[in-house]
Each structure stands twice: as C-alpha cells, then as structure tokens.
Design an enzyme around this catalytic site. Sequence first.
Site, PDB file in Angstrom:
ATOM      1  N   CYS A  13       0.832  -1.213   0.000  1.00 45.84           N
ATOM      2  CA  CYS A  13       0.000   0.000   0.000  1.00 45.84           C
ATOM      3  C   CYS A  13       0.870   1.268   0.000  1.00 45.84           C
ATOM      4  CB  CYS A  13      -0.980  -0.053   1.167  1.00 45.84           C
ATOM      5  SG  CYS A  13      -2.432   0.948   0.862  1.00 45.84           S
ATOM      6  N   HIS A  38      -3.347  -5.234   1.816  1.00 48.67           N
ATOM      7  CA  HIS A  38      -2.687  -5.514   3.106  1.00 48.67           C
ATOM      8  C   HIS A  38      -2.783  -6.997   3.505  1.00 48.67           C
ATOM      9  CE1 HIS A  38      -2.151  -1.318   4.610  1.00 48.67           C
ATOM     10  NE2 HIS A  38      -3.116  -1.086   3.746  1.00 48.67           N
ATOM     11  N   GLU A  94      -1.063  -8.528   5.582  1.00 48.01           N
ATOM     12  CA  GLU A  94      -0.788  -8.660   7.024  1.00 48.01           C
ATOM     13  C   GLU A  94      -2.059  -8.507   7.856  1.00 48.01           C
ATOM     14  OE1 GLU A  94      -0.274  -6.058   5.227  1.00 48.01           O
ATOM     15  OE2 GLU A  94      -0.605  -4.233   6.387  1.00 48.01           O
TER      16      GLU A  94
HETATM   17  N1  GLN Z   1      -3.591   6.431   1.077  1.00 47.21           N
HETATM   18  C1  GLN Z   1      -2.323   6.151   1.658  1.00 47.21           C
HETATM   19  C2  GLN Z   1      -1.216   6.942   0.953  1.00 47.21           C
HETATM   20  O1  GLN Z   1      -1.433   7.574  -0.012  1.00 47.21           O
HETATM   21  C3  GLN Z   1      -2.007   4.663   1.630  1.00 47.21           C
HETATM   22  C4  GLN Z   1      -2.979   3.912   2.491  1.00 47.21           C
HETATM   23  C5  GLN Z   1      -2.437   2.634   3.073  1.00 47.21           C
HETATM   24  O2  GLN Z   1      -1.244   2.393   3.138  1.00 47.21           O
HETATM   25  N2  GLN Z   1      -3.356   1.844   3.584  1.00 47.21           N
HETATM   26  O3  GLN Z   1      -0.106   6.913   1.388  1.00 47.21           O
END
Ligand code: GLN
Length: 190
Positions: A79, A171, A173
């Site tokens: 992410c 994610h 995890e």
């Molecule tokens: N929206 C977040 C970003 O731009 C990422 C979100 C996440 O890691 N769950 O960094």
Amino acid sequence: MKTIGVLALQGAVAEHLDKLEQIGTAGKKVRTINELQQIDGLIIPGGESTAIGKLLDDFALTEPLEKLIKDGLPVWGTCAGMILLAKRICGQEKTYLNAMDISVRRNAYGGQLDSFITTCQIPAIASGKLPLVFIRAPYIQDIGKTVKILAEVGENIVAARQDNMLVTSFHPELTHVDDFHKYFRQMCCQ
Ligand code: GLN
C-alpha cells in the site's frame, strides 16, 4: 536464518512482525542505517506515504535505502510502501525511493469509506483464492517492460514484481493468510 526487517517509522509495523513470527521467520524493526545493514530483506508497510517519506528523510534513510535496493536488497511495499517504491506517482512531482518502474495512483478507489475486501486468484502466490484488503489503496496505472503483473482486480493492477521488488496495493498482514509473507521470504533466500 534470514532476518526480515520491517521499516518502523509509521504504519502497520506490528501486523507484519506478527505474520513473520507466525511463519517462523525472524523479524526486526528498522529505523536506522545500522539496522538496515543487518537484514536480508525489507518490508515497507502501509500507512501514509507522505508521513513515511518525510520520516525517511528525517532519519537520513532515503539515500542509503535507495542504494541498497538498487544493489539487490529484496523489498516488499504494501500500500503506502508501494507508493514509496514507485518511480512515478500520478498527479505529483514528488517521488520517494525511485526504485520500481511503475506509475501508481494514490487513493485510487476513493477515501477511507471506500475501503473494501475482495478475493482473487494469484497463481504466483498460492493455489487457492486469497483475501485482499484495500484501505485508501493505490493501484498501478502503468508498468515498465520488465515488471511482471501478479494480480489484477477489475481493470487495475494491484500486485507486481520487478526483480528484487514486490509491491501490493492491499494488506496481506491484515488477513488470516500467510502466503505473501512466505513468498517474500523466498525472495529473501535467492
Ligand atoms: N492512502 C495512503 C497513501 O497515499 C495509503 C494507504 C495505506 O497504506 N493503507 O499513502
């Protein structure tokens, strides 16, 4: 035994360390250059890419980490971690580790309330369907020639690999499965 570091500046650090423990792999919080040099692979967790990016600079980790990745350190960005690894971020000039030949779109599915869970077949990772948790997730808009797509949801690329680099929009995890962590452990043994 291999040691897998988890960049511990902000975000879902504890959850990754728990997963590593569950699969019987040594995990280590990483916050310093010295700690970066003691690991066989690094997970960059989800969180807020702008915050983690700023802390990477504050802790003087951006350049050493960029170099280690270039030299082949296995790295997995989940992410926000994926955003930090990307060479291009749609709609903004600023990039962070400039490592992987992908263009990513931040918050591509909308805000917190548009977070969702789905399942997907990812043959490179496991034989059954895997649960995928998306939280204010990015997706990959474009890839360079040597990037391999691992998973797509709808029209969008949500997991990919380029050499020593793995990225997932979602994610693992936060789910009950450990297949991604095992896959990354294997990358750290090559
Ligand atoms: N929206 C977040 C970003 O731009 C990422 C979100 C996440 O890691 N769950 O960094």
